[in-house]
Design a protein around this motif. Structure first.
Motif, PDB file in Angstrom:
ATOM      1  N   VAL A 484      30.024  40.853  43.377  1.00  0.00           N
ATOM      2  CA  VAL A 484      30.094  40.534  41.955  1.00  0.00           C
ATOM      3  C   VAL A 484      30.804  39.194  41.819  1.00  0.00           C
ATOM      4  CG1 VAL A 484      30.941  41.253  39.685  1.00  0.00           C
ATOM      5  CG2 VAL A 484      30.164  42.974  41.324  1.00  0.00           C
ATOM      6  N   SER A 485      30.162  38.240  41.158  1.00  0.00           N
ATOM      7  CA  SER A 485      30.759  36.917  41.027  1.00  0.00           C
ATOM      8  C   SER A 485      31.863  36.913  39.983  1.00  0.00           C
ATOM      9  CB  SER A 485      29.677  35.892  40.662  1.00  0.00           C
ATOM     10  OG  SER A 485      29.163  36.150  39.361  1.00  0.00           O
ATOM     11  N   ALA A 486      32.554  35.793  39.874  1.00  0.00           N
ATOM     12  CA  ALA A 486      33.644  35.647  38.917  1.00  0.00           C
ATOM     13  C   ALA A 486      33.121  35.776  37.490  1.00  0.00           C
ATOM     14  CB  ALA A 486      34.337  34.304  39.114  1.00  0.00           C
ATOM     15  N   SER A 487      33.972  36.323  36.610  1.00  0.00           N
ATOM     16  CA  SER A 487      33.592  36.503  35.213  1.00  0.00           C
ATOM     17  C   SER A 487      34.685  35.960  34.309  1.00  0.00           C
ATOM     18  CB  SER A 487      33.339  37.986  34.908  1.00  0.00           C
ATOM     19  OG  SER A 487      34.510  38.746  35.137  1.00  0.00           O
ATOM     20  N   ALA A 488      34.302  35.628  33.069  1.00  0.00           N
ATOM     21  CA  ALA A 488      35.264  35.121  32.095  1.00  0.00           C
ATOM     22  C   ALA A 488      36.354  36.149  31.851  1.00  0.00           C
ATOM     23  CB  ALA A 488      34.557  34.763  30.799  1.00  0.00           C
ATOM     24  N   GLY A 489      37.603  35.675  31.791  1.00  0.00           N
ATOM     25  CA  GLY A 489      38.717  36.597  31.659  1.00  0.00           C
ATOM     26  C   GLY A 489      39.202  36.819  30.244  1.00  0.00           C
ATOM     27  N   ASP A 490      38.798  35.932  29.332  1.00  0.00           N
ATOM     28  CA  ASP A 490      39.214  36.115  27.949  1.00  0.00           C
ATOM     29  C   ASP A 490      38.194  35.489  27.014  1.00  0.00           C
ATOM     30  OD1 ASP A 490      39.705  33.424  28.309  1.00  0.00           O
ATOM     31  OD2 ASP A 490      41.753  33.465  27.544  1.00  0.00           O
ATOM     32  N   PHE A 491      38.454  35.659  25.744  1.00  0.00           N
ATOM     33  CA  PHE A 491      37.599  35.216  24.651  1.00  0.00           C
ATOM     34  C   PHE A 491      37.238  33.727  24.749  1.00  0.00           C
ATOM     35  CE2 PHE A 491      37.386  34.103  20.008  1.00  0.00           C
ATOM     36  CZ  PHE A 491      36.340  34.938  19.661  1.00  0.00           C
ATOM     37  N   LEU A 492      38.205  32.885  25.159  1.00  0.00           N
ATOM     38  CA  LEU A 492      38.018  31.436  25.201  1.00  0.00           C
ATOM     39  C   LEU A 492      37.738  30.912  26.598  1.00  0.00           C
ATOM     40  CD1 LEU A 492      40.843  30.340  22.725  1.00  0.00           C
ATOM     41  CD2 LEU A 492      38.406  30.609  22.272  1.00  0.00           C
ATOM     42  N   ASN A 493      37.581  31.809  27.585  1.00  0.00           N
ATOM     43  CA  ASN A 493      37.277  31.411  28.971  1.00  0.00           C
ATOM     44  C   ASN A 493      38.358  30.537  29.571  1.00  0.00           C
ATOM     45  OD1 ASN A 493      33.603  31.106  28.762  1.00  0.00           O
ATOM     46  ND2 ASN A 493      34.977  32.763  28.201  1.00  0.00           N
ATOM     47  N   THR A 494      39.626  30.820  29.258  1.00  0.00           N
ATOM     48  CA  THR A 494      40.713  30.014  29.803  1.00  0.00           C
ATOM     49  C   THR A 494      41.041  30.380  31.249  1.00  0.00           C
ATOM     50  OG1 THR A 494      42.383  31.557  28.947  1.00  0.00           O
ATOM     51  CG2 THR A 494      41.724  29.722  27.515  1.00  0.00           C
ATOM     52  N   PHE A 495      40.590  31.539  31.718  1.00  0.00           N
ATOM     53  CA  PHE A 495      40.777  31.911  33.112  1.00  0.00           C
ATOM     54  C   PHE A 495      39.661  32.866  33.507  1.00  0.00           C
ATOM     55  CE2 PHE A 495      42.703  35.422  30.914  1.00  0.00           C
ATOM     56  CZ  PHE A 495      42.546  36.526  31.738  1.00  0.00           C
ATOM     57  N   GLU A 496      39.576  33.172  34.798  1.00  0.00           N
ATOM     58  CA  GLU A 496      38.499  34.026  35.308  1.00  0.00           C
ATOM     59  C   GLU A 496      39.062  35.196  36.102  1.00  0.00           C
ATOM     60  OE1 GLU A 496      34.529  31.318  35.995  1.00  0.00           O
ATOM     61  OE2 GLU A 496      36.004  31.415  37.629  1.00  0.00           O
ATOM     62  N   ALA A 497      38.309  36.274  36.090  1.00  0.00           N
ATOM     63  CA  ALA A 497      38.521  37.345  37.051  1.00  0.00           C
ATOM     64  C   ALA A 497      37.714  36.962  38.291  1.00  0.00           C
ATOM     65  CB  ALA A 497      38.037  38.676  36.498  1.00  0.00           C
ATOM     66  N   PRO A 498      38.353  36.806  39.450  1.00  0.00           N
ATOM     67  CA  PRO A 498      37.645  36.264  40.617  1.00  0.00           C
ATOM     68  C   PRO A 498      36.539  37.170  41.142  1.00  0.00           C
ATOM     69  CG  PRO A 498      39.931  36.823  41.147  1.00  0.00           C
ATOM     70  CD  PRO A 498      39.744  37.122  39.713  1.00  0.00           C
ATOM     71  N   ALA A 499      35.653  36.565  41.921  1.00  0.00           N
ATOM     72  CA  ALA A 499      34.569  37.309  42.563  1.00  0.00           C
ATOM     73  C   ALA A 499      35.149  38.301  43.566  1.00  0.00           C
ATOM     74  CB  ALA A 499      33.624  36.347  43.261  1.00  0.00           C
ATOM     75  N   TYR A 500      34.374  39.349  43.849  1.00  0.00           N
ATOM     76  CA  TYR A 500      34.825  40.321  44.836  1.00  0.00           C
ATOM     77  C   TYR A 500      33.623  40.909  45.571  1.00  0.00           C
ATOM     78  CZ  TYR A 500      33.646  43.830  41.259  1.00  0.00           C
ATOM     79  OH  TYR A 500      33.001  44.594  40.324  1.00  0.00           O
ATOM     80  N   THR A 501      33.910  41.426  46.756  1.00  0.00           N
ATOM     81  CA  THR A 501      32.913  42.078  47.591  1.00  0.00           C
ATOM     82  C   THR A 501      33.466  43.410  48.066  1.00  0.00           C
ATOM     83  OG1 THR A 501      32.067  39.934  48.352  1.00  0.00           O
ATOM     84  CG2 THR A 501      31.476  41.869  49.656  1.00  0.00           C
ATOM     85  N   VAL A 502      32.664  44.449  47.949  1.00  0.00           N
ATOM     86  CA  VAL A 502      33.096  45.794  48.318  1.00  0.00           C
ATOM     87  C   VAL A 502      32.069  46.400  49.272  1.00  0.00           C
ATOM     88  CG1 VAL A 502      33.623  48.108  47.476  1.00  0.00           C
ATOM     89  CG2 VAL A 502      34.270  46.121  46.117  1.00  0.00           C
ATOM     90  N   VAL A 503      32.569  47.066  50.303  1.00  0.00           N
ATOM     91  CA  VAL A 503      31.715  47.734  51.285  1.00  0.00           C
ATOM     92  C   VAL A 503      31.868  49.246  51.133  1.00  0.00           C
ATOM     93  CG1 VAL A 503      31.257  48.092  53.738  1.00  0.00           C
ATOM     94  CG2 VAL A 503      31.849  45.809  52.901  1.00  0.00           C
ATOM     95  N   ASP A 504      30.746  49.960  51.101  1.00  0.00           N
ATOM     96  CA  ASP A 504      30.733  51.416  51.018  1.00  0.00           C
ATOM     97  C   ASP A 504      30.028  51.982  52.255  1.00  0.00           C
ATOM     98  OD1 ASP A 504      31.822  51.209  48.380  1.00  0.00           O
ATOM     99  OD2 ASP A 504      29.798  50.835  47.632  1.00  0.00           O
TER     100      ASP A 504
END
Length: 554
Positions: A484-504
């Motif tokens: 899952v790539s990085a996504s906007a972290g707030d209404f104004l896009n001032t920061f991001e939730a970073p990308a992550y990779t998960v193995v199952d």
């Protein structure tokens, strides 16, 4: 216990599709299964599924399903419970008529986890990293839901070319919660200010859908015509209150802060609603061409009765929406297609300031290709789309339990999925989605910004191998990866939730009527954030979870 099925064109919903949950239905083949499960965070559950014919002539069938589950998810104080019971009975009085009556009852109890602040999860914090298991509410809070549903599905073949169907359902839902949720983070970046809220909601809904399906020929054209009318009537009652509660140190929490509630309810409402829709669809086939044309007209009447303030707000909306699609079936199994769809979705509820939620509308253009050859077990789909949605609803973080609406969100993207049996032992599933979502109409500063928790890239790969002969016959194992790539972290896009990779990963062993399996989510215990809504709220991903299951079927 339930399975997702796509909603047909005769219903309200988004042009991109809607997922509906349908309980298991009676089966002509006898089914008897018990299941036990246990694993991480004291998770444990038991379930059963019985079904089959009641009479030898097959005119009466039944299905009876149940589940008891309890356990945590890795977050402190996260223990939750679920009890579920459903039953269905199918009666076939004649070869032309079938009626299935069903009911279900479900109870859930747990705690609402509002996540963690951004500083200390996705952003630096001089105090260090906040443990992903941290709970910033209070242990004596709760979130309880209860749902009861009863209804029936009737189908009657009037002639070989004309079929009538009637679907009726009544549901009663209740939701009671008492929460302590974050409002802001102190200057020391470790103190979280909080407030308390209680909310009790009950909702009664009656829905009926009558439609007929007609198959006919007009010259060389083969028609499948669907036409009908549906009606939904509901009533929602809402009571809410607020309270004050002390802050908490997110790095060294001390629980037990007393909550001081308001002496009277802060809001009390009734929300009656009445929806009627008339629709028609014609699927036309000419040789290998398939043309689908559909139209629907909706009437939506909703009200909000403010019991405390004495005001009544009425909202009446009308809309005509259209859908069309064209495809061509090649002998090779390739089906290219194009489609156009409009949507109108009435919404219940209001914003925090008392304004009723406006219906969500949308328009989608899509073009794609499907490939399913006849000589091998392979299915490939790919599509590009352009979707515009107006009055998009999102959570109001300043006022939990309420929503706000964005003027318009435009999404343009590409989707790909492949499912293949490479050999009789090996199955493979791969998927990728690109979604460029932007706020394209707004009176606020978020114009042109990306909506929160909407990553532009999603990718997954899963492989499953089963040994079908020899001493290890019945042994299977598999593994997969999710990105899952990085996504906007707030209404104004001032920061991001970073990308992550998960193995199952998973392993199973089938022997006689038994199945033993182990599933591991987040195999390498990667610490990640699923998405953020603001600097105060970021939802952490599930830590490594191991679940073992034993089932017996006869």
């Amino acid at each position: 216990m339930e399975g997702p099925v796509p909603t047909p064109i005769d219903s309200q919903g988004q042009p991109s599709g809607v997922i509906a949950l349908v309980t298991k239905r009676p089966s002509e083949k006898p089914i008897h299964e018990f299941q036990l499960q246990g694993g991480s965070f004291e998770q444990r559950s038991g379930a059963f599924d019985f079904g089959g014919p009641v009479t030898e002539d097959g005119k009466l069938l039944y299905r009876f399903t149940g589940l008891l589950r309890e356990g945590g998810n890795g977050i402190d104080f996260s223990n939750d419970k679920r009890a579920f019971l459903s039953g269905a009975l199918t009666w076939r009085p004649t070869a032309e008529t079938e009626i299935t009556a069903y009911s279900l009852h479900q109870r859930n109890q747990g705690r609402w986890n509002f996540g963690l602040p951004a500083r200390g999860t996705v952003l630096p914090n001089p105090n260090g990293r906040i443990p992903v298991t941290r709970f910033i509410g209070e242990p004596d809070t709760y979130n309880r839901t209860e749902m009861t549903v009863a209804g029936y599905n009737l189908q009657h073949h009037v002639t070989e070319s004309l079929t009538f169907r009637q679907n009726v359902q009544y549901s009663r839902e209740s939701w009671e919660r008492r929460d302590v949720n974050p409002t802001s983070v102190g200057a020391d970046l470790r103190t979280v200010n909080r407030r308390a809220e209680s909310r009790h909601v009950t909702r009664d809904t009656f829905a009926i859908d009558n439609h007929a399906e007609l198959k006919a020929m007009t010259g060389p054209l083969q028609h499948t015509v669907l036409f009908g009318v549906d009606h939904r009537r509901g009533k929602t009652a809402v009571l809410g209150n607020y309270g004050t509660v002390g802050p908490i140190d997110v790095f060294a929490p001390v629980y037990g802060s007393p909550v001081v509630w308001s002496t009277t309810d802060q809001y009390a409402e009734r929300q009656p609603e009445n929806f009627i829709g008339v629709y028609v669809q014609d699927q036309i086939k000419l040789d290998q061409w398939i043309l689908t044309l559909g139209g629907r007209h909706d009437w939506a009447d909703t009200s909000i009765v403010d019991i405390i303030g004495g005001s009544v707000t009425n909202q009446n909306n009308r809309a005509f929406t259209k859908r069309a699609g064209l495809g061509y079936e090649f002998d090779s199994g390739v089906v290219p297609y194009v489609s156009y769809a409009e949507s109108f979705t009435p919404l219940s509820g209001r914003t925090f300031d008392g304004s009723p939620l406006r219906p969500e509308t949308g328009v989608q253009y899509e073009a794609g290709i499907k490939y399913q050859p006849r000589d091998m077990n392979l299915r490939i789909t790919a599509a590009v789309y352009d979707l515009q949605r107006q009055n998009v609803t999102t959570a109001d973080l300043a006022n939990p339990g309420f929503s706000i609406q964005i003027g318009e969100v435009t999404s343009r993207g590409f989707e790909f999925e492949a499912v293949a049996s490479l050999t009789s032992n090996l199955n493979l599933t791969a998927a990728y989605a690109y979604n460029d979502a932007r706020v394209t109409q707004s009176n606020d500063a978020n114009l042109g910004k990306r909506p929160v928790t909407t990553p532009p890239h999603l990718a997954s790969l899963w492989a499953d191998y089963t040994i079908r002969e020899g001493a290890l016959n019945g042994l299977g194992f598999g593994g997969g990866i999710r990105y899952v790539s990085a996504s906007a972290g707030d209404f104004l896009n001032t920061f991001e939730a970073p990308a992550y990779t998960v193995v199952d990963a998973m392993a199973r062993y089938d022997i006689d009527n038994w199945r033993f399996s182990v599933n591991v989510t987040n195999l390498f215990d990667n610490q990640y954030v699923v998405g953020c809504f603001s600097l105060v709220q970021c939802n952490v991903g599930r830590v490594r979870t191991v679940l073992g299951r034993v089932s017996y079927r006869w």
